[in-house]
Motif scaffolding. Structure first.
Motif, PDB file in Angstrom:
ATOM      1  N   HIS A  30       0.825  -1.209   0.000  1.00 54.05           N
ATOM      2  CA  HIS A  30       0.000   0.000   0.000  1.00 54.05           C
ATOM      3  C   HIS A  30       0.857   1.256   0.000  1.00 54.05           C
ATOM      4  CE1 HIS A  30       0.704   0.819   4.282  1.00 54.05           C
ATOM      5  NE2 HIS A  30       0.716  -0.488   4.403  1.00 54.05           N
ATOM      6  N   ASN A 372      -2.711   5.363   8.829  1.00 56.35           N
ATOM      7  CA  ASN A 372      -3.749   5.907   7.956  1.00 56.35           C
ATOM      8  C   ASN A 372      -3.708   7.418   7.828  1.00 56.35           C
ATOM      9  OD1 ASN A 372      -5.478   3.725   6.850  1.00 56.35           O
ATOM     10  ND2 ASN A 372      -5.528   3.152   9.010  1.00 56.35           N
TER      11      ASN A 372
ATOM     12  N   PHE B 438     -16.260  -2.022   3.561  1.00 56.71           N
ATOM     13  CA  PHE B 438     -15.114  -1.248   3.079  1.00 56.71           C
ATOM     14  C   PHE B 438     -14.516  -0.386   4.181  1.00 56.71           C
ATOM     15  CE2 PHE B 438     -17.369  -2.524  -0.615  1.00 56.71           C
ATOM     16  CZ  PHE B 438     -16.372  -2.848  -1.508  1.00 56.71           C
ATOM     17  N   ASN B 442      -8.889  -2.245   8.299  1.00 55.16           N
ATOM     18  CA  ASN B 442      -7.826  -1.252   8.160  1.00 55.16           C
ATOM     19  C   ASN B 442      -7.100  -1.496   6.843  1.00 55.16           C
ATOM     20  OD1 ASN B 442      -5.596   0.360   8.333  1.00 55.16           O
ATOM     21  ND2 ASN B 442      -5.092  -0.210  10.432  1.00 55.16           N
ATOM     22  N   PRO B 443      -7.137  -0.523   5.927  1.00 53.81           N
ATOM     23  CA  PRO B 443      -6.530  -0.747   4.608  1.00 53.81           C
ATOM     24  C   PRO B 443      -5.018  -0.943   4.672  1.00 53.81           C
ATOM     25  CG  PRO B 443      -7.192   1.551   4.865  1.00 53.81           C
ATOM     26  CD  PRO B 443      -7.756   0.805   6.034  1.00 53.81           C
ATOM     27  N   ARG B 444      -4.399  -0.567   5.793  1.00 58.41           N
ATOM     28  CA  ARG B 444      -2.940  -0.660   5.890  1.00 58.41           C
ATOM     29  C   ARG B 444      -2.460  -1.970   6.488  1.00 58.41           C
ATOM     30  NH1 ARG B 444      -2.953   3.293   2.506  1.00 58.41           N
ATOM     31  NH2 ARG B 444      -2.795   5.387   3.321  1.00 58.41           N
ATOM     32  N   SER B 450      -5.030  -8.393  10.418  1.00 58.10           N
ATOM     33  CA  SER B 450      -6.320  -7.941  10.932  1.00 58.10           C
ATOM     34  C   SER B 450      -6.999  -9.050  11.722  1.00 58.10           C
ATOM     35  CB  SER B 450      -7.227  -7.516   9.771  1.00 58.10           C
ATOM     36  OG  SER B 450      -7.005  -6.176   9.441  1.00 58.10           O
ATOM     37  N   TYR B 488      -3.924  -7.572   0.927  1.00 54.07           N
ATOM     38  CA  TYR B 488      -4.539  -6.402   1.546  1.00 54.07           C
ATOM     39  C   TYR B 488      -6.040  -6.364   1.255  1.00 54.07           C
ATOM     40  CZ  TYR B 488      -0.059  -4.553   2.891  1.00 54.07           C
ATOM     41  OH  TYR B 488       1.150  -4.387   3.498  1.00 54.07           O
ATOM     42  N   PRO B 489      -6.796  -5.731   2.117  1.00 51.76           N
ATOM     43  CA  PRO B 489      -8.258  -5.731   1.969  1.00 51.76           C
ATOM     44  C   PRO B 489      -8.743  -5.240   0.603  1.00 51.76           C
ATOM     45  CG  PRO B 489      -7.669  -4.814   4.090  1.00 51.76           C
ATOM     46  CD  PRO B 489      -6.396  -5.051   3.359  1.00 51.76           C
ATOM     47  N   HIS B 490      -8.006  -4.267  -0.003  1.00 47.33           N
ATOM     48  CA  HIS B 490      -8.548  -3.691  -1.242  1.00 47.33           C
ATOM     49  C   HIS B 490      -8.598  -4.695  -2.378  1.00 47.33           C
ATOM     50  CE1 HIS B 490      -4.780  -3.305  -3.542  1.00 47.33           C
ATOM     51  NE2 HIS B 490      -4.224  -3.165  -2.357  1.00 47.33           N
ATOM     52  N   ARG B 497     -14.747  -9.403   1.936  1.00 45.99           N
ATOM     53  CA  ARG B 497     -14.331  -8.616   3.097  1.00 45.99           C
ATOM     54  C   ARG B 497     -15.206  -8.919   4.289  1.00 45.99           C
ATOM     55  NH1 ARG B 497     -12.443  -2.664   1.499  1.00 45.99           N
ATOM     56  NH2 ARG B 497     -11.717  -3.115  -0.591  1.00 45.99           N
TER      57      ARG B 497
END
Lengths: 464, 656, 325
Positions: A30, A372, B438, B442-444, B450, B488-490, B497
């Motif tokens: 990311h 974030n 969405f 946590n996208p990171r 997670s 990663y989640p995306h 998800r």
């Protein structure tokens, strides 16, 4: 014998930090993705090449030492000159040492002002004397100069082309090893950002080599009032600009990030206090706060002159404090931005999920909030850079910037602007300072735009 | 049919960048009818509407086709003539009434624009007509409303204004893009009824774009099913719901939750909608089709036009049998276990500050005295419209927000009294799944990180290697590949998800999971997958769910007990059969009747006037009485709790 | 509303007190009055008597916080902190280190500052808005792209260059306007032309770019699609719907700087020889007249806080969604 200035150390610490972050980012998808898209854009690639060139000059100028004096007699051990030089000074020795008497125009062979000249036959006339160094190798400058310049430029171009060609060949060879010659060629030139970056590099090399070929024989940007080479001053000023642009944000960063996140996450009393703090700091007009602080610094330094070993060290310390003061006046914006973002994040479902899983507040801040908001921090660092470089010039101009003895674009402009009234006008000092500053700021701005768009297009309107 | 179509779309293809979002669309809309474009998200429904209006985003363009409106080809018109059509003969309303009105212009000004442009009105005539229009869409006190701004209206009112604005140009065809998706069921019923009535009064044709099969069944005369930019099937809606021809349509219908399907898994559609940047060599649905043959993958199926206006794009349409009405599977009545969670008198008030020193002046009573009782291994559904406080109840039980009063007895311990440190051991007992897949990851963080978070934070599995093994096991348990750990989640779809979120909650082996609208952001077919998963996990592990939802069909399918919530209070509480079959409270009855159904037996919809009042100033007595069809003067007193059976009670003075 | 205003004014006090403490710390704690006197009187040959006299003449001979020799309230009022810092709350600025009445000077000098700052703001707003609208009208075309590149270039030029370049080009080469100076009354206009032009020019880069992003942000919103679906022309959509909404942040952004216009611009005024507050401050900085700098810091904070309050009020006026309580 090496000398370590405070800003040198910080600058290299920053470099190490950036490299470390680069390596870390390379492992995190990311983080890597947006930076890849920065490099994938033509503007991003070109600006990065130009900024790196500036960066290299700045870093070369940040390695200081006392030069070794030639061994004299039978004294034991080497002795060192009291003068402090940088690697850049060493490289630019001809520019540094070839000092004329006073003003001379770019590529001039004669001084700007008329003087009494004693002819060999004993008579004295009032005329423009020949320069001591600029074009001194020419017998008859009027006829030979143009040809000489053209010849030397062509030689420089040739050199540049050779180096560039070698570099391209090296890259081609490296790529050809893994994917074949044809593929390598299209890898290098078929890809718009890579092609643009290569061409920019070629252009910079050409410029550099031509100037390098001419500079020992001419003053490319003329000389200033005391006869110092303007190009040399301009190049030395790069470091000052870079230090102000980068260290300022570095100094304020930990404070802004910490307070912003704490205020947004814990709210309540902590939030009130932090908000009070930054509203108060913000409410003082920043120029005045800087002026007040620098004035006080000046008084302090004048009254404690004995605390500094050398003028250069004193100037460097003043530079550091200037960064500190600029940082203190500018951290509030980032802090407020981070507070707002943290307020939003703490209501996000993933933060609530972490709370429901019993994750403690410190882990939560480190794992969920900080990563974030990191993109906002990065964006603000690159966005602030160009503004700070411009601010340095203004502050130095009104005498609350860097030490007058330090090379900086602001000081160059300050000392040159009175000469605009002369006839014919002395324009070269100003032009050199403005040009170098403009290029740095322009490419920093372009780069910042690309970075911001890649990291967070929502922030497009956030620039004040 | 011999009528001339009002709108005829032929071979319409649209590109968005390099994506072919619409491919060879053919359909027509007749005057006065409702034609529905039905499809899941990303199938190209909205793109169709924007193509018809020629309002595609900058990177979109219509590649080919004709769009005839009243005989004129809209795609050939010059832009200035097209502007006359937009808002004139062809009007549109959008999904999000909240953002679709200009916030700084008054309603009067926004209505006047259309009236001036398309009707040539001016001066007094404009405001007279505007008042008429607002009256026509059922907005009370229209003269005053004309001078108001959009933010002063509720969501349902805004959608009415949008409709009024669309009607201003007296259109022949109204395109309604998910007009009720952002609204609550009772408001949805109001808006749909309004549209129907306007059609009766003005002869307006409606092109209804929606994903909701129930809405289609209740309002559409004919429909087309859209999948991956292609129409798979068209036909009259009654015939369609009796016997869908395409396997996709059939699957969609079968995957709808329904009380009849209780106890058995729902049908699901595996896989994802194919990306549209490719050239298709076969049927677009073939990779997910359970009936797919060799030929489906190799040849693009031709369009079969059948009699009775039906058409289908499938090789196998003749072999799809008619839908068999599902017979209720007799569910193993599980023994009602002992009480796991007992909530009593729960109150969550948010202070309203005001005045010079921001002193507390009042409170938003988001939750105002809620009692719940959840037994081991059971599902208790908390049902209500948005703003009723049901999510707040959930978060308060988990102590994610401060509680004003009440007790939360779990396992003999009052969670409401515990300090944060003492609460930590209970974190592993109660877990939560959120609505928006969405925002809930946590996208990171890597998916694996997670999921492992709770194990690490609570120190359940301190050894990293063991933790990793456990996460992989969890991933398999929720139907994901072990390789998801490193991603990663995306990279995952909404449904995947949600599976990850379920795995994260399961990781700490909770006894109770709070499901906060876990499927309302998902498509029908994906919703079925998640519901099946939740059901299976409950059976395997004896989990208890507190299931928060506004969707009564989902609740009817999954829950054993139901609590109906309105404005911070519970109005009715009982076993699911009792609530569904013999609802006692007028609100419950209205809510149940407002849910659009495909096979409605009792065709009477109870329409509630008005909207949910503000929880800052709730009405006195019974909160529901201002909207209640049965209200009387005694409703101004606090309503008594009336027991109807051992498990069923209602808070209404009329049921004494 | 009135409760809101009252609260804001009450809230201003702790902030101003904070500012005062900050300046006090900077001016009196980092360096003692003795240090400053030595600095002012020249480093080398300073007798203690001269220092004492310098301090006495300017009132710096008192203790910082607590005066043991005085009696009653005098213990606190006859101190530097009270006289030099807290007095500012009464807008009593005292006299400068050179002995002039600061309050009088400020009242005199703020008019020339306004004479420059107000036209720069208004003309600049007009120019930037028109330029931004022009670019947005042509969005997605090469005109827009070229405009954006031009803006970044303009943005990257130092403000010093605009001033020096403007003076040289318009004043010296073309002789269109006097290079510097000022006159009283209406005769001042010809001295204002050049600084105003320069001021507007130097603001185009950042201003237009910001406004353009505001416009583009609004252009992407749902209600714009609604307006188009009504059949409105692109021109109407832009001027009625997009402009109307984008003006909110633009106007409030202008309002926040309105009070600060009084302070003038340090650079412009000193370059063009305008006797405003900007050049006043700059002279004070160069002469190291700390009393003036302290007064200007306080004045600046007051005006900044005023700007914040005005911004909130202007939101209420232009944005129907905002209410203050």
């Amino acid at each position: 014998m090496p000398v370590f200035f405070l800003t040198d150390l910080l600058l290299f610490a920053l470099l190490a930090l950036a490299l470390g972050f680069g390596f870390y980012a390379a492992t995190q998808e990311h983080l890597r993705a947006p930076w890849r898209s920065v490099l994938r854009s033509r503007i991003g690639a070109v600006s990065l090449v130009v900024l790196s060139a500036y960066g290299c000059i700045g870093l070369l100028d940040s390695i200081h030492f006392h030069p070794k004096l030639p061994q004299q007699g039978a004294t034991t051990g080497p002795s060192y000159s009291p003068e402090i030089l940088s690697l850049l000074d060493l490289w630019l020795t001809p520019l540094r040492t070839q000092q004329e008497k006073t003003y001379s125009a770019p590529f001039a062979t004669h001084l700007y002002a008329k003087e009494q000249i004693r002819l060999p036959d004993g008579r004295t006339v009032r005329d423009y004397p020949r320069l001591r160094f600029g074009g001194a190798h020419l017998e008859d400058p009027a006829t030979q100069k143009a040809g000489d310049i053209a010849r030397r430029s062509a030689f420089g171009l040739l050199q540049a082309f050779g180096v560039w060609g070698g570099l391209v060949a090296l890259l081609l060879g490296w790529q050809a090893r893994c994917r074949g010659y044809k593929q390598a060629l299209s890898w290098l030139f078929g890809d718009p950002p890579r092609r643009a970056a290569l061409l920019t590099l070629g252009l910079l090399l050409a410029l550099g080599f031509v100037v390098a070929a001419l500079a020992p024989y001419y003053h490319v940007f003329g000389t200033d009032k005391v006869g110092e080479d303007v190009l040399y001053q301009g190049l030395k000023s790069i470091r000052t600009g870079l230090v102000i642009g980068t260290l300022t944000t570095l100094i304020m960063l930990p404070l802004a990030v910490l307070l912003g996140i704490l205020a947004g996450y814990f709210r309540g009393l902590a939030d009130d206090l932090i908000q009070y703090l930054y509203t108060t700091l913000n409410s003082v007009p920043s120029v005045l706060l800087i002026a007040a602080a620098v004035l006080m610094l000046q008084v302090y330094m004048n009254n404690h002159a004995e605390a500094f070993t050398s003028l250069a060290e004193r100037a460097d310390l003043r530079l550091f404090f200037l960064c500190l003061i600029l940082g203190i006046t500018s951290w509030t914006g980032l802090c407020r931005l981070l507070r707002g973002e943290t307020l939003k994040l703490r209501e996000m479902d993933f933060v609530q999920a972490a709370q429901a899983l019993g994750v403690g507040p410190l882990t939560l801040l480190g794992r969920h909030i900080l990563p974030n908001v990191l993109h906002i921090v990065l964006i603000s660092v690159v966005l602030d850079f160009s503004g700070l470089v411009l601010a340095e010039a203004v502050l130095s101009y009104i005498n609350i910037g860097v030490d007058p003895s330090m090379n900086s674009w602001g000081n160059m402009i300050n000392s040159a602007r009175l000469e605009l009234a002369r006839e014919p006008i002395v324009w070269w000092s100003l032009s050199c300072a403005f040009l170098l500053m403009f290029l740095l700021v322009l490419f920093a701005n372009l780069f910042a735009d690309v970075v911001r768009d890649a990291l967070d297009p929502r922030l497009r309107g956030a620039r004040p | 049919m011999s009528r001339a179509p009002l709108l005829q779309v032929q071979h319409l293809s649209t590109q968005l960048g390099s994506l072919r979002v619409l491919e060879d669309l053919n359909f027509c809309v007749y005057p006065g009818e409702t034609f529905a474009l039905l499809g899941e998200s990303g199938c190209g429904k909205s793109m169709t509407a924007l193509s018809l209006l020629r309002l595609l985003p900058p990177n979109g363009r219509i590649v080919s086709g004709q769009v005839h409106l009243n005989g004129r080809d809209l795609l050939q018109l010059p832009e200035f003539a097209m502007r006359q059509v937009r808002g004139g003969q062809l009007a549109m309303i959008f999904q999000e009434p909240q953002t679709s009105l200009n916030p700084v212009l008054t309603l009067g000004q926004q209505l006047a624009e259309s009236l001036r442009l398309h009707r040539g009105l001016s001066g007094q005539a404009i405001s007279e007509r505007a008042v008429d229009l607002l009256k026509a869409v059922g907005i009370p006190d229209p003269e005053r409303r004309l001078g108001e701004y959009p933010h002063q209206l509720s969501g349902g009112m805004k959608q009415r204004v949008m409709i009024a604005m669309a009607l201003a140009g007296e259109p022949k065809l109204l395109i309604a893009d998910e007009p009720t998706t952002a609204l609550d069921v009772t408001i949805q019923a109001q808006v749909l009824a309004l549209l129907k009535q306007l059609q009766r009064d003005t002869g307006l044709a409606v092109l209804l774009i929606t994903h909701d099969l129930g809405v289609v069944a209740e309002t559409a005369d004919r429909l087309a099913v859209l999948y991956a930019g292609q129409i798979l099937e068209t036909g009259p809606s009654q015939a369609f719901f009796e016997r869908p021809l395409h396997p996709y349509s059939r699957k969609l219908l079968e995957s709808l939750p329904d009380p009849q399907k209780r106890g058995a898994p729902l049908a699901t559609i595996e896989g994802r909608v194919p990306p549209l940047d490719q050239r298709f060599s076969g049927c677009r649905f073939a990779p997910r089709c359970p009936l797919a043959q060799e030929i489906c993958h190799q040849e693009i199926p031709p369009w079969h036009q059948l009699d009775g206006e039906r058409g289908v794009r499938c090789f196998l349409w003749e072999s799809t049998p008619p839908l068999v009405p599902v017979r209720p599977v007799s569910e193993k009545i599980r023994e009602a276990g002992e009480t796991l969670l007992q909530v009593e008198g729960l109150r969550v008030h948010f202070p309203i500050r005001g005045g010079l020193f921001r002193r507390v002046r009042g409170a938003v009573k988001a939750v105002d005295g809620v009692d719940l009782c959840l037994r081991r291994g059971q599902t208790l559904a908390l049902v209500g419209e948005s703003g009723c406080g049901k999510t707040t109840v959930g978060k308060a039980i988990l102590r994610l927000i401060p509680i004003t009063a009440g007790t939360i007895q779990y396992d003999g311990q009052d969670l409401a009294r515990l300090r944060p440190r003492a609460l930590r051991p209970y974190r592993k007992e109660l877990q939560i799944i959120f609505q928006d897949p969405f925002a809930s990851l946590n996208p990171r963080l890597l998916v694996g990180e997670s999921i492992a978070e709770g194990l690490q934070a609570l120190g359940l599995v301190p050894d990293p290697k063991a933790r990793r093994r456990r996460v992989v096991q969890l991933l398999e348990q929720v139907g994901l590949d072990a390789s998801a750990y490193e991603r990663y989640p995306h990279e995952f779809s909404g449904g995947q998800r949600q599976r990850i979120c379920i795995a994260r909650a399961l990781a700490v082996e909770p006894k109770l999971i709070l499901c906060d609208e876990p499927t309302s952001a998902l498509d029908v077919s994906v919703q079925a997958q998640i519901l099946n998963l939740l059901r299976r996990l409950q059976q395997d592990m004896g989990l208890s769910y507190l299931f928060i939802s506004h969707n009564l069909s989902v609740v009817a399918y999954l829950a054993q007990e139901v609590a109906v919530m309105y404005l911070g209070r519970i109005l009715e509480y009982g076993r699911v059969e009792e609530i569904l079959e013999a609802p006692q409270h007028p609100y419950t009855r209205a809510l149940l009747s407002a849910v659009p159904q495909i096979y409605r037996t009792k065709k009477q919809i109870i329409r509630l006037p008005g909207e949910l009042p503000s929880p800052a100033q709730p009405p006195p007595g019974c909160h529901f009485h201002p909207r209640c069809p049965e209200a009387g003067p005694d409703c101004l007193q606090p309503p008594p709790k009336i027991k109807r059976s051992e498990t069923h009670w209602v808070r209404c003075v009329r049921r004494r | 509303m009135s409760a809101y205003l009252l609260r804001r004014f009450l809230y201003a006090f702790p902030i101003l007190l904070g500012v005062n403490c900050l300046t006090f710390a900077l001016f009196f704690l980092v360096n003692s009055p003795d240090d400053m006197a030595r600095m002012q009187l020249g480093q080398k040959r300073v007798t203690p008597e001269a220092i004492e006299q310098w301090k006495r003449e300017r009132g710096y001979d008192k203790p910082l916080f607590y005066n043991g020799e005085a009696s009653g309230w005098g213990r606190f009022t006859e101190t530097i902190f009270f006289e030099k810092s807290l007095r500012l709350f009464l807008f009593d600025f005292g006299s400068s280190d050179a002995g002039r009445d600061i309050g009088y000077d400020i009242a005199q000098r703020m008019w020339p500052s306004l004479a420059i700052a107000v036209p720069v703001l208004l003309v600049g707003l007009l120019v930037n808005l028109s330029f931004a609208l022009f670019l947005v009208l042509f969005r997605g075309t090469y005109i827009d792209l070229g405009g954006v590149v031009l803006l970044v270039a303009l943005l990257s030029i130092s403000s010093l260059f605009y001033i020096i370049g403007g003076q040289y080009l318009l004043g010296k080469l073309l002789r269109l306007a006097p290079i510097s100076g000022y006159d009283t009354g209406l005769h001042a206009w010809k001295f204002l032309v050049l600084p105003v032009i320069v001021g507007v020019l130097s603001g185009i880069g950042s201003g237009t770019r910001l406004y353009r992003t505001f416009f583009l942000e609004e252009a992407a919103k749902d209600y714009v699609r609604t307006a188009r679906a009504k059949g409105l022309s692109e021109r109407l959509v832009l001027f009625r719907h997009i402009l109307g909404n984008a003006l909110i942040p633009i106007l409030t952004g202008v309002v926040v700087v309105l009070p600060l216009l009084f302070l003038g611009s340090l650079l412009t005024e000193s370059f063009f020889g305008i006797p405003g507050l900007g050049s006043y401050t700059l002279d004070a900085i160069n002469n190291q007249d700390f009393a003036i700098v302290r007064a200007m810091v306080f004045l600046g904070s007051v005006l900044y806080i005023l700007g914040l309050v005005l911004t909130d009020l202007s939101y209420v006026l232009v944005d129907p969604r905002v209410r203050l309580h």
